[in-house]
Design an enzyme around this catalytic site. Structure first.
Site, PDB file in Angstrom:
ATOM      1  N   THR A  36     -20.710 119.262   3.280  1.00  0.00           N
ATOM      2  CA  THR A  36     -21.717 118.539   4.062  1.00  0.00           C
ATOM      3  C   THR A  36     -21.097 117.193   4.471  1.00  0.00           C
ATOM      4  O   THR A  36     -19.885 117.034   4.401  1.00  0.00           O
ATOM      5  CB  THR A  36     -22.992 118.333   3.220  1.00  0.00           C
ATOM      6  OG1 THR A  36     -22.604 117.737   1.983  1.00  0.00           O
ATOM      7  CG2 THR A  36     -23.674 119.661   2.951  1.00  0.00           C
ATOM      8  N   THR A  39     -18.176 114.481   8.405  1.00  0.00           N
ATOM      9  CA  THR A  39     -16.918 115.071   8.867  1.00  0.00           C
ATOM     10  C   THR A  39     -17.053 116.492   9.426  1.00  0.00           C
ATOM     11  O   THR A  39     -16.489 116.792  10.479  1.00  0.00           O
ATOM     12  CB  THR A  39     -15.882 115.046   7.717  1.00  0.00           C
ATOM     13  OG1 THR A  39     -15.821 113.709   7.224  1.00  0.00           O
ATOM     14  CG2 THR A  39     -14.511 115.489   8.181  1.00  0.00           C
ATOM     15  N   ASP A  67     -21.844 121.208  -3.201  1.00  0.00           N
ATOM     16  CA  ASP A  67     -22.498 120.257  -4.092  1.00  0.00           C
ATOM     17  C   ASP A  67     -23.930 119.995  -3.632  1.00  0.00           C
ATOM     18  O   ASP A  67     -24.335 120.439  -2.556  1.00  0.00           O
ATOM     19  CB  ASP A  67     -21.691 118.954  -4.193  1.00  0.00           C
ATOM     20  CG  ASP A  67     -21.219 118.415  -2.840  1.00  0.00           C
ATOM     21  OD1 ASP A  67     -21.754 118.838  -1.803  1.00  0.00           O
ATOM     22  OD2 ASP A  67     -20.307 117.576  -2.823  1.00  0.00           O
ATOM     23  N   GLU A 143     -15.841 113.250  -9.074  1.00  0.00           N
ATOM     24  CA  GLU A 143     -15.503 111.833  -8.962  1.00  0.00           C
ATOM     25  C   GLU A 143     -14.228 111.508  -9.750  1.00  0.00           C
ATOM     26  O   GLU A 143     -13.786 112.313 -10.579  1.00  0.00           O
ATOM     27  CB  GLU A 143     -16.671 111.000  -9.509  1.00  0.00           C
ATOM     28  CG  GLU A 143     -17.975 111.157  -8.725  1.00  0.00           C
ATOM     29  CD  GLU A 143     -18.033 110.259  -7.484  1.00  0.00           C
ATOM     30  OE1 GLU A 143     -16.997 110.063  -6.810  1.00  0.00           O
ATOM     31  OE2 GLU A 143     -19.132 109.757  -7.194  1.00  0.00           O
ATOM     32  N   LYS A 202     -11.088 106.757   4.822  1.00  0.00           N
ATOM     33  CA  LYS A 202     -10.421 107.767   3.984  1.00  0.00           C
ATOM     34  C   LYS A 202      -8.921 107.531   3.846  1.00  0.00           C
ATOM     35  O   LYS A 202      -8.214 108.320   3.227  1.00  0.00           O
ATOM     36  CB  LYS A 202     -10.650 109.179   4.561  1.00  0.00           C
ATOM     37  CG  LYS A 202     -12.080 109.492   4.930  1.00  0.00           C
ATOM     38  CD  LYS A 202     -12.990 109.521   3.726  1.00  0.00           C
ATOM     39  CE  LYS A 202     -14.462 109.667   4.096  1.00  0.00           C
ATOM     40  NZ  LYS A 202     -14.821 110.961   4.614  1.00  0.00           N
TER      41      LYS A 202
HETATM   42  C1  GLP Z   1     -20.236 113.406  -0.010  1.00  0.00           C
HETATM   43  C2  GLP Z   1     -20.157 114.885  -0.322  1.00  0.00           C
HETATM   44  C3  GLP Z   1     -18.736 115.362  -0.226  1.00  0.00           C
HETATM   45  C4  GLP Z   1     -18.176 114.970   1.119  1.00  0.00           C
HETATM   46  C5  GLP Z   1     -18.139 113.455   1.237  1.00  0.00           C
HETATM   47  C6  GLP Z   1     -17.557 112.938   2.536  1.00  0.00           C
HETATM   48  O1  GLP Z   1     -19.914 112.622  -1.089  1.00  0.00           O
HETATM   49  N1  GLP Z   1     -20.674 115.183  -1.625  1.00  0.00           N
HETATM   50  O2  GLP Z   1     -18.693 116.760  -0.424  1.00  0.00           O
HETATM   51  O3  GLP Z   1     -16.896 115.475   1.268  1.00  0.00           O
HETATM   52  O4  GLP Z   1     -19.477 113.000   1.118  1.00  0.00           O
HETATM   53  O5  GLP Z   1     -18.552 112.792   3.491  1.00  0.00           O
HETATM   54  P1  GLP Z   1     -18.302 112.327   4.968  1.00  0.00           P
HETATM   55  O6  GLP Z   1     -17.744 113.484   5.675  1.00  0.00           O
HETATM   56  O7  GLP Z   1     -19.672 111.970   5.492  1.00  0.00           O
HETATM   57  O8  GLP Z   1     -17.402 111.167   4.923  1.00  0.00           O
END
Ligand code: GLP
Length: 246
Positions: A36, A39, A67, A143, A202
């Protein structure tokens, strides 16, 4: 590990969709774990676009979410289950019996973790895990400092992870303090991995992976050595010594 740098968002989404389809066609009733967050939104739009153009997904494939937030049921609009319904399962018309969505509101979370592990085993293990990347290097909700030998389990979320989530709508409770997640042992056992990395926040986590040194402070480094890991990343995140982009 193979890294593909994408100059444009559309190329990133197309490459992600290609890899997902490859995983889905790897065997009959292929089984895929889905992420989710922001990205993969373009990936899901790309799949919907292809489906509308007649290129659907294999009918017998099966899915699970990576998750979920503890306390949020599948019907809660803030849940990851609802996100996946909205962005992927409904547009792609996936039958409910081919999907397992983690129950964040299960009265017995340990039993829920066991149920998820049983589903993973019954459906033959993951053919593909599609992963996002947390700013602190988390994958799914594993984590920093998490037990890499764990399968599905409950985790306490870091403040950084909670803060990075989409803000809850006005009047809704805040971001939950705990999550339930497929564990690193389950993810590493997937036959293929696809890691999607987008956005300047990131940079540090991606750099940790690219250094190639396994480090418990960066859970994403647990993927180092996996026999079939594809990393799709923003060309803007390319380290300087790698050449173009700087
Ligand atoms: C959350 C999810 C992850 C996801 C991460 C990155 O923490 N539990 O599974 O990879 O966000 O999210 P984004 O793509 O919004 O940066």
């Amino acid at each position: 590990m193979k890294v593909v740098w994408c100059e444009e968002a559309a190329a990133f989404d197309r490459a992600a969709a290609d890899r997902l389809l490859q995983g889905l066609h790897a065997r009959d009733k292929a089984f895929v774990a889905l992420p989710t967050g922001r990205t993969p939104l373009g990936l899901y739009s790309e799949l919907a676009r292809r489906a509308a153009g007649g290129v659907g997904l294999p009918r017998r494939a099966r899915y699970i979410n990576l998750d979920e937030f503890v306390g949020l049921g599948r019907g809660d609009p803030q849940s990851y289950a609802a996100y996946l319904q909205r962005h992927f399962l409904e547009p792609a018309r996936i039958d409910a019996e081919r999907v397992y969505l983690l129950r964040g509101d299960a009265p017995d979370l340990a039993a829920e973790c066991r149920d998820a592990d049983a589903v993973v085993a019954r459906w033959g293990g993951l053919d593909l895990a599609v992963l996002g990347l947390g700013e602190n290097g988390h994958i799914a909700f594993n984590e920093p400092g998490s037990d890499w030998s764990a399968t599905t389990h409950v985790v306490r979320l870091t403040e950084q992870t909670r803060a990075s989530q989409a803000p809850p709508p006005p009047g809704a409770p805040g971001v939950p303090e705990q999550g339930i997640t497929l564990g690193i042992a389950t993810l590493r056992a997937a036959r293929r991995l696809l890691l999607l990395v987008r956005g300047a926040s990131k940079r540090e986590a991606l750099a940790a992976l690219l250094r190639g040194t396994v480090d418990p402070n960066w859970p994403v480094t647990s993927l180092i050595g996996h026999p079939d890991l594809l990393v799709l990343a923003d060309a803007g995140l390319r380290p300087m010594e790698d050449g173009a982009g700087h």
